[in-house]
Design a protein around this motif. Structure first.
Motif, mmCIF file in Angstrom:
data_model
loop_
_atom_site.group_PDB
_atom_site.id
_atom_site.type_symbol
_atom_site.label_atom_id
_atom_site.label_comp_id
_atom_site.label_asym_id
_atom_site.label_seq_id
_atom_site.Cartn_x
_atom_site.Cartn_y
_atom_site.Cartn_z
ATOM 1 N N ILE A 34 67.921 46.180 -66.534
ATOM 2 C CA ILE A 34 68.743 45.022 -66.148
ATOM 3 C C ILE A 34 68.313 44.507 -64.777
ATOM 4 C CG2 ILE A 34 71.078 44.307 -65.467
ATOM 5 C CD1 ILE A 34 72.132 46.255 -67.640
ATOM 6 N N GLY A 35 68.084 45.417 -63.842
ATOM 7 C CA GLY A 35 67.679 45.014 -62.496
ATOM 8 C C GLY A 35 66.371 44.252 -62.480
ATOM 9 N N LEU A 36 65.367 44.771 -63.184
ATOM 10 C CA LEU A 36 64.041 44.128 -63.179
ATOM 11 C C LEU A 36 64.018 42.848 -63.997
ATOM 12 C CD1 LEU A 36 61.795 47.304 -63.421
ATOM 13 C CD2 LEU A 36 61.974 45.752 -61.477
ATOM 14 N N ALA A 37 64.529 42.904 -65.232
ATOM 15 C CA ALA A 37 64.487 41.730 -66.108
ATOM 16 C C ALA A 37 65.468 40.655 -65.636
ATOM 17 C CB ALA A 37 64.802 42.125 -67.542
ATOM 18 N N GLY A 38 66.586 41.085 -65.095
ATOM 19 C CA GLY A 38 67.603 40.127 -64.681
ATOM 20 C C GLY A 38 67.381 39.518 -63.315
ATOM 21 N N PHE A 39 66.977 40.343 -62.349
ATOM 22 C CA PHE A 39 66.987 39.874 -60.959
ATOM 23 C C PHE A 39 65.746 40.237 -60.160
ATOM 24 C CE2 PHE A 39 71.076 41.849 -62.276
ATOM 25 C CZ PHE A 39 71.703 40.696 -62.688
ATOM 26 N N ASN A 40 64.778 40.903 -60.805
ATOM 27 C CA ASN A 40 63.615 41.435 -60.095
ATOM 28 C C ASN A 40 64.074 42.365 -58.966
ATOM 29 O OD1 ASN A 40 60.842 41.763 -59.744
ATOM 30 N ND2 ASN A 40 60.777 40.237 -58.131
ATOM 31 N N TYR A 41 65.076 43.191 -59.292
ATOM 32 C CA TYR A 41 65.665 44.116 -58.329
ATOM 33 C C TYR A 41 65.372 45.538 -58.775
ATOM 34 C CZ TYR A 41 69.193 46.364 -55.370
ATOM 35 O OH TYR A 41 69.844 47.149 -54.451
ATOM 36 N N GLU A 42 64.835 46.339 -57.881
ATOM 37 C CA GLU A 42 64.474 47.726 -58.181
ATOM 38 C C GLU A 42 65.664 48.647 -57.919
ATOM 39 O OE1 GLU A 42 61.609 49.165 -59.194
ATOM 40 O OE2 GLU A 42 60.121 47.577 -59.007
ATOM 41 N N PHE A 43 66.354 49.045 -58.985
ATOM 42 C CA PHE A 43 67.418 50.030 -58.837
ATOM 43 C C PHE A 43 66.831 51.414 -58.614
ATOM 44 C CE2 PHE A 43 70.057 46.894 -61.067
ATOM 45 C CZ PHE A 43 71.230 46.986 -60.352
ATOM 46 N N ASN A 44 65.738 51.731 -59.332
ATOM 47 C CA ASN A 44 65.140 53.068 -59.290
ATOM 48 C C ASN A 44 66.208 54.135 -59.496
ATOM 49 O OD1 ASN A 44 62.468 52.217 -58.795
ATOM 50 N ND2 ASN A 44 62.969 51.906 -56.643
ATOM 51 N N SER A 45 67.127 53.880 -60.417
ATOM 52 C CA SER A 45 68.269 54.782 -60.558
ATOM 53 C C SER A 45 67.910 56.130 -61.165
ATOM 54 C CB SER A 45 69.377 54.115 -61.378
ATOM 55 O OG SER A 45 68.917 53.777 -62.661
ATOM 56 N N THR A 97 65.365 57.835 -60.051
ATOM 57 C CA THR A 97 64.751 58.614 -58.975
ATOM 58 C C THR A 97 65.545 58.592 -57.673
ATOM 59 O OG1 THR A 97 63.393 56.700 -58.357
ATOM 60 C CG2 THR A 97 62.416 58.301 -59.875
ATOM 61 N N SER A 98 66.446 57.627 -57.529
ATOM 62 C CA SER A 98 67.229 57.537 -56.291
ATOM 63 C C SER A 98 68.633 57.056 -56.615
ATOM 64 C CB SER A 98 66.545 56.589 -55.294
ATOM 65 O OG SER A 98 66.526 55.270 -55.818
ATOM 66 N N ASP A 99 69.430 56.893 -55.595
ATOM 67 C CA ASP A 99 70.831 56.512 -55.770
ATOM 68 C C ASP A 99 71.146 55.368 -54.813
ATOM 69 O OD1 ASP A 99 73.339 56.727 -56.894
ATOM 70 O OD2 ASP A 99 74.029 58.222 -55.462
ATOM 71 N N SER A 100 70.837 54.127 -55.234
ATOM 72 C CA SER A 100 71.046 52.976 -54.363
ATOM 73 C C SER A 100 72.530 52.611 -54.299
ATOM 74 C CB SER A 100 70.247 51.768 -54.874
ATOM 75 O OG SER A 100 70.802 51.289 -56.088
ATOM 76 N N GLU A 101 72.875 51.806 -53.315
ATOM 77 C CA GLU A 101 74.259 51.373 -53.125
ATOM 78 C C GLU A 101 74.756 50.603 -54.348
ATOM 79 O OE1 GLU A 101 76.842 48.959 -49.745
ATOM 80 O OE2 GLU A 101 74.722 48.476 -50.010
ATOM 81 N N LEU A 102 73.904 49.707 -54.867
ATOM 82 C CA LEU A 102 74.295 48.917 -56.028
ATOM 83 C C LEU A 102 74.402 49.774 -57.279
ATOM 84 C CD1 LEU A 102 75.036 46.176 -57.145
ATOM 85 C CD2 LEU A 102 72.612 45.640 -57.359
ATOM 86 N N SER A 103 73.513 50.737 -57.404
ATOM 87 C CA SER A 103 73.568 51.654 -58.541
ATOM 88 C C SER A 103 74.874 52.442 -58.540
ATOM 89 C CB SER A 103 72.372 52.613 -58.491
ATOM 90 O OG SER A 103 72.450 53.563 -59.508
ATOM 91 N N ARG A 104 75.273 52.940 -57.376
ATOM 92 C CA ARG A 104 76.534 53.684 -57.267
ATOM 93 C C ARG A 104 77.722 52.792 -57.617
ATOM 94 N NH1 ARG A 104 73.992 55.610 -52.638
ATOM 95 N NH2 ARG A 104 75.220 54.226 -51.320
ATOM 96 N N ALA A 105 77.697 51.548 -57.130
ATOM 97 C CA ALA A 105 78.793 50.614 -57.411
ATOM 98 C C ALA A 105 78.860 50.298 -58.896
ATOM 99 C CB ALA A 105 78.608 49.329 -56.603
ATOM 100 N N TYR A 106 77.712 50.053 -59.504
ATOM 101 C CA TYR A 106 77.659 49.740 -60.935
ATOM 102 C C TYR A 106 78.229 50.893 -61.760
ATOM 103 C CZ TYR A 106 75.657 49.045 -65.580
ATOM 104 O OH TYR A 106 75.487 48.929 -66.928
ATOM 105 N N HIS A 107 77.777 52.106 -61.470
ATOM 106 C CA HIS A 107 78.251 53.256 -62.236
ATOM 107 C C HIS A 107 79.737 53.530 -61.983
ATOM 108 C CE1 HIS A 107 74.498 54.229 -64.099
ATOM 109 N NE2 HIS A 107 73.878 54.238 -62.943
ATOM 110 N N ALA A 108 80.214 53.206 -60.793
ATOM 111 C CA ALA A 108 81.644 53.362 -60.511
ATOM 112 C C ALA A 108 82.460 52.382 -61.351
ATOM 113 C CB ALA A 108 81.920 53.135 -59.030
ATOM 114 N N LEU A 109 81.899 51.201 -61.610
ATOM 115 C CA LEU A 109 82.620 50.186 -62.375
ATOM 116 C C LEU A 109 82.558 50.419 -63.875
ATOM 117 C CD1 LEU A 109 81.545 47.006 -60.377
ATOM 118 C CD2 LEU A 109 83.814 48.049 -60.434
ATOM 119 N N VAL A 110 81.387 50.710 -64.396
ATOM 120 C CA VAL A 110 81.250 50.831 -65.851
ATOM 121 C C VAL A 110 81.375 52.264 -66.344
ATOM 122 C CG1 VAL A 110 79.830 48.767 -66.034
ATOM 123 C CG2 VAL A 110 78.722 50.977 -65.807
#
Length: 196
Positions: A79-90, A92-105
């Motif tokens: 979703i990050g790459l195809a949608g926004f060209n955003y590297e979540f790298n979820s 291998t890492s734990d980004s702020e947006l990744s944590r927020a997304y998983h907290a929501l869904v």
């Protein structure tokens, strides 16, 4: 009621003329050519997932591995790459947006809870560990999506991701048919897939 719950003006919750105008911007994004351009992202993600599984199995000759933790992470990366060209790298890492997304869904919310929140919206504002985490996550998603939209609008070279395509399409329309900034923000807003 859904619009009030998620506070969004996205195409999935609008109706009438607003929905028709938004659909006019969105429909061209899903042409075969545009989707085909994103295919390498899916292939790369599936190879990455395969590599992780092979590493997990290793020489252990295990018959079973747990995939439930990895599937949402690889989906988020796509979703990050195809949608926004955003590297979540979820994976291998734990980004702020990744944590927020998983907290929501990732919340297992009772349907009764959702109905109560729909009937009594003020309940969403009563401080609790759940609502505090929810609103903090919403704030994170909003801040990062706002930053991504601004970057894509100001970029001299845009890619073939969903956000770049929608910004390009929107700019080519007559001013009275263009999505407003809030509508544009809502089209890329992850709150639309959040159950609360």
């Amino acid at each position: 009621m859904v619009k009030e719950l998620i506070g969004s003006e996205g195409i999935s919750v609008t109706q009438g003329d607003v929905h028709k105008r938004q659909r006019k911007v969105m429909n061209p994004l899903f042409t075969f050519a545009n989707v085909k351009e994103m295919l390498p992202i899916f292939v790369q993600a599936s190879h990455h997932l395969k590599d992780i599984w092979i590493k997990q199995i290793g020489n252990k000759k295990e018959e079973r591995i747990t995939i439930t933790d990895l599937i949402p992470k690889i989906t988020l990366d796509i979703i990050g790459l195809a949608g926004f060209n955003y590297e979540f790298n979820s994976t291998t890492s734990d980004s702020e947006l990744s944590r927020a997304y998983h907290a929501l869904v990732g919340q297992n919310i009772s349907p009764l809870y959702i109905i109560l929140f729909g009937l009594f919206p003020f309940l969403r504002n009563i401080p609790s560990s759940f609502t505090n985490k929810y609103w903090d996550s919403i704030k994170t998603v909003n801040n990062i999506s706002e930053k991504l939209i601004t970057e894509h609008k100001n970029a001299t070279i845009r890619g073939n991701n969903f956000l770049s395509l929608i910004v390009n399409t929107n700019e080519k329309l007559p001013v009275d048919e263009q999505l407003t900034h809030n509508e544009l923000h809502s089209q890329v807003d992850m709150k639309q897939i959040v159950p609360l």
